[in-house]
Scaffold this motif. Structure first.
Motif, PDB file in Angstrom:
ATOM      1  N   GLY A   1      14.958   9.003  -5.450  1.00  0.00           N
ATOM      2  CA  GLY A   1      14.945  10.446  -5.714  1.00  0.00           C
ATOM      3  C   GLY A   1      13.677  10.881  -6.428  1.00  0.00           C
ATOM      4  O   GLY A   1      12.787  10.071  -6.704  1.00  0.00           O
ATOM      5  N   PRO A   2      13.600  12.177  -6.756  1.00  0.00           N
ATOM      6  CA  PRO A   2      12.339  12.745  -7.257  1.00  0.00           C
ATOM      7  C   PRO A   2      11.935  12.270  -8.651  1.00  0.00           C
ATOM      8  O   PRO A   2      10.790  12.449  -9.048  1.00  0.00           O
ATOM      9  CB  PRO A   2      12.611  14.259  -7.262  1.00  0.00           C
ATOM     10  N   ASP A   3      12.854  11.669  -9.406  1.00  0.00           N
ATOM     11  CA  ASP A   3      12.482  11.199 -10.743  1.00  0.00           C
ATOM     12  C   ASP A   3      11.916   9.786 -10.723  1.00  0.00           C
ATOM     13  O   ASP A   3      11.641   9.201 -11.780  1.00  0.00           O
ATOM     14  CB  ASP A   3      13.689  11.243 -11.699  1.00  0.00           C
ATOM     15  N   LEU A   4      11.773   9.212  -9.541  1.00  0.00           N
ATOM     16  CA  LEU A   4      11.225   7.854  -9.450  1.00  0.00           C
ATOM     17  C   LEU A   4       9.997   7.849  -8.548  1.00  0.00           C
ATOM     18  O   LEU A   4      10.049   8.313  -7.403  1.00  0.00           O
ATOM     19  CB  LEU A   4      12.289   6.894  -8.887  1.00  0.00           C
ATOM     20  N   GLY A   5       8.898   7.332  -9.077  1.00  0.00           N
ATOM     21  CA  GLY A   5       7.679   7.163  -8.287  1.00  0.00           C
ATOM     22  C   GLY A   5       7.266   5.703  -8.334  1.00  0.00           C
ATOM     23  O   GLY A   5       7.841   4.897  -9.078  1.00  0.00           O
ATOM     24  N   ALA A   6       6.264   5.353  -7.528  1.00  0.00           N
ATOM     25  CA  ALA A   6       5.753   3.980  -7.544  1.00  0.00           C
ATOM     26  C   ALA A   6       4.267   3.999  -7.226  1.00  0.00           C
ATOM     27  O   ALA A   6       3.841   4.674  -6.286  1.00  0.00           O
ATOM     28  CB  ALA A   6       6.483   3.118  -6.522  1.00  0.00           C
ATOM     29  N   THR A   7       3.506   3.258  -8.032  1.00  0.00           N
ATOM     30  CA  THR A   7       2.092   3.097  -7.690  1.00  0.00           C
ATOM     31  C   THR A   7       1.912   1.808  -6.902  1.00  0.00           C
ATOM     32  O   THR A   7       2.680   0.849  -7.041  1.00  0.00           O
ATOM     33  CB  THR A   7       1.183   3.058  -8.946  1.00  0.00           C
ATOM     34  N   ILE A   8       0.878   1.845  -6.060  1.00  0.00           N
ATOM     35  CA  ILE A   8       0.497   0.663  -5.281  1.00  0.00           C
ATOM     36  C   ILE A   8      -0.989   0.455  -5.512  1.00  0.00           C
ATOM     37  O   ILE A   8      -1.772   1.420  -5.507  1.00  0.00           O
ATOM     38  CB  ILE A   8       0.802   0.869  -3.776  1.00  0.00           C
ATOM     39  N   THR A   9      -1.396  -0.791  -5.725  1.00  0.00           N
ATOM     40  CA  THR A   9      -2.808  -1.061  -5.983  1.00  0.00           C
ATOM     41  C   THR A   9      -3.568  -1.202  -4.667  1.00  0.00           C
ATOM     42  O   THR A   9      -2.973  -1.401  -3.599  1.00  0.00           O
ATOM     43  CB  THR A   9      -3.011  -2.378  -6.769  1.00  0.00           C
ATOM     44  N   THR A  10      -4.875  -1.152  -4.787  1.00  0.00           N
ATOM     45  CA  THR A  10      -5.733  -1.404  -3.626  1.00  0.00           C
ATOM     46  C   THR A  10      -5.594  -2.860  -3.180  1.00  0.00           C
ATOM     47  O   THR A  10      -5.378  -3.141  -1.995  1.00  0.00           O
ATOM     48  CB  THR A  10      -7.199  -1.119  -4.022  1.00  0.00           C
ATOM     49  N   HIS A  11      -5.692  -3.782  -4.141  1.00  0.00           N
ATOM     50  CA  HIS A  11      -5.755  -5.200  -3.748  1.00  0.00           C
ATOM     51  C   HIS A  11      -4.454  -5.705  -3.132  1.00  0.00           C
ATOM     52  O   HIS A  11      -4.489  -6.571  -2.262  1.00  0.00           O
ATOM     53  CB  HIS A  11      -6.219  -6.094  -4.905  1.00  0.00           C
ATOM     54  N   HIS A  12      -3.300  -5.159  -3.569  1.00  0.00           N
ATOM     55  CA  HIS A  12      -2.049  -5.635  -2.962  1.00  0.00           C
ATOM     56  C   HIS A  12      -1.881  -5.166  -1.519  1.00  0.00           C
ATOM     57  O   HIS A  12      -1.004  -5.657  -0.804  1.00  0.00           O
ATOM     58  CB  HIS A  12      -0.845  -5.220  -3.815  1.00  0.00           C
ATOM     59  N   LEU A  13      -2.698  -4.210  -1.092  1.00  0.00           N
ATOM     60  CA  LEU A  13      -2.689  -3.821   0.324  1.00  0.00           C
ATOM     61  C   LEU A  13      -3.552  -4.773   1.151  1.00  0.00           C
ATOM     62  O   LEU A  13      -3.503  -4.754   2.377  1.00  0.00           O
ATOM     63  CB  LEU A  13      -3.215  -2.384   0.489  1.00  0.00           C
ATOM     64  N   VAL A  14      -4.336  -5.599   0.456  1.00  0.00           N
ATOM     65  CA  VAL A  14      -5.321  -6.441   1.151  1.00  0.00           C
ATOM     66  C   VAL A  14      -4.931  -7.918   1.138  1.00  0.00           C
ATOM     67  O   VAL A  14      -5.067  -8.611   2.142  1.00  0.00           O
ATOM     68  CB  VAL A  14      -6.720  -6.249   0.497  1.00  0.00           C
ATOM     69  N   ILE A  15      -4.464  -8.402  -0.001  1.00  0.00           N
ATOM     70  CA  ILE A  15      -4.219  -9.855  -0.105  1.00  0.00           C
ATOM     71  C   ILE A  15      -2.732 -10.182  -0.198  1.00  0.00           C
ATOM     72  O   ILE A  15      -1.931  -9.389  -0.699  1.00  0.00           O
ATOM     73  CB  ILE A  15      -4.934 -10.476  -1.338  1.00  0.00           C
ATOM     74  N   ASN A  16      -2.407 -11.364   0.320  1.00  0.00           N
ATOM     75  CA  ASN A  16      -1.091 -11.950   0.061  1.00  0.00           C
ATOM     76  C   ASN A  16      -1.321 -13.248  -0.727  1.00  0.00           C
ATOM     77  O   ASN A  16      -2.456 -13.561  -1.087  1.00  0.00           O
ATOM     78  CB  ASN A  16      -0.314 -12.173   1.359  1.00  0.00           C
TER      79      ASN A  16
END
Ligand code: NCD
Ligand code: ZN
Length: 346
Positions: A189-204
């Motif tokens: 819902g609207p009271d929950l957000g999440a950030t995502i980093t640049t590097h986690h989109l690139v590396i496993n």
């Protein structure tokens, strides 16, 4: 094929600027392309009071290049001794934008973090009342829990109970790294957000551990299996307002990274926008880069998006320094492992 892209000037909703010589070296790297950033408070000693936040904000402003319009959005480091009234005053005065929760021992400089989540209940209730967001480093620290499971277990054992017990508390799940994180955030819902980093989109995790250990890819939360990276990419490019950029650019000198017990953190401030454009192009989602970098974050934080714009252009490989120099020693810039073709041109 699109080769020029104009987006609202981005903001970074999770950034480590450090202090002293490191601050002076890295602040210009973020200020070059970002208008605002949520500044992490994990200094030694941490930023725990409104007065600490005001003093740190002044040090950041003095480290910026002449004429920079970069705005640091300050946070307090939540401890078991945080005074709800000091916090509320700092929030009302516009000194702080959010409060950061580190479970004690979860990551770099987190020894002052929270051990007993019951103790901070009055602070969380005050934050819900005044609408101050809680930014959460979502990993349990129990040594019995495998490091690759610590985020998923935190959601069940800590985050969900806190949210149920504190209705109205606005929470940002910082730097999510798992499909469980994506699922939980997208249903919150609207009271929950999440950030995502640049590097986690690139590396496993293979990038860190296969073919020799790569300390410059080691960060916390640690990168997970490929299926999780794919889930993060889908979330980032989805346009879903839950998800927004928090680079977690976390500089450490090479000397501190290349130790038998090296520091966690990837330094991405220098080339983040080139990498993100590459990722969004790969996902055929360049039209949603603006949502991720510039629209969804301000919406969650109830701030206007930036009026200004930046333009990215696709062309010959972008030259960026392998490391930046600081008076404390060099800091390696995150290498995505492939050439980058998108550069910020204005
Ligand atoms: C961060 C740091 O170095 O301050 N390190 C990291 O690996 N991300 C702390 C954090 O955000 O966990
Ligand atoms: Zn961080």
């Amino acid at each position: 094929m699109t080769d020029t892209l104009t987006i609202h000037t981005p903001d970074d909703w999770h950034l480590h600027l450090r202090d002293g010589a490191m601050l002076r070296a890295v602040a210009p790297e973020s200020a070059r392309h970002f208008a605002r950033a949520i500044i992490m408070p994990n200094l030694v000693p941490p930023v725990v009071t409104g007065a600490d936040a005001a003093a740190y904000r002044d040090r950041i402003l003095s480290a910026l290049p002449e004429g920079s319009g970069f705005t640091p959005l300050m946070t307090l480091y939540l401890t078991e001794d945080t005074d709800p009234d000091d916090l509320a005053r700092a929030h009302a005065d516009g000194l702080i934008t959010a409060v950061k929760l580190y479970p004690a021992g979860a990551t770099t400089n987190s020894t002052s973090g929270v051990r007993d989540f019951e103790v901070i209940r009055p602070v969380l209730e005050k934050m819900a009342e005044i609408g101050c967001p809680l930014c959460v480093h979502g990993e349990v620290t129990d040594p019995d829990i495998d490091i690759f499971d610590r985020e998923a277990v935190f959601i069940d054992r800590v985050l969900d109970p806190i949210r149920r017990a504190t209705p109205g508390l606005r929470v940002v799940m910082e730097h999510i790294t798992t499909k469980q994180g994506v699922e939980y955030a997208s249903e919150g819902g609207p009271d929950l957000g999440a950030t995502i980093t640049t590097h986690h989109l690139v590396i496993n995790r293979n990038h860190i551990l296969s073919g020799g250990i790569k300390p410059h890819y080691y960060c916390l939360p640690v990168a997970k299996r490929e299926e999780h990276r794919i889930a993060l990419r889908r979330a980032a490019v989805s346009g879903d307002p839950t998800f927004f950029l928090g680079t977690d650019s976390a500089p450490h000198t090479d000397a501190n990274k290349l130790l038998p017990c090296g520091c966690a953190g990837c330094f991405t401030a220098t080339n983040t926008l080139s990498i993100l454009s590459h990722v969004f192009e790969e996902e055929s989602a360049l039209d949603r880069l603006d949502s991720f970098t510039s629209i969804n974050g301000p919406k969650f934080y109830r701030l206007p998006a930036n009026d200004s714009t930046i333009t990215l252009k696709r062309g010959d490989p972008v030259a960026y320094p392998a490391r930046i120099e600081t008076d404390d020693g060099p800091v390696t810039v995150f290498d995505p492992g492939y050439p980058l073709h998108w550069r910020v041109v204005g």
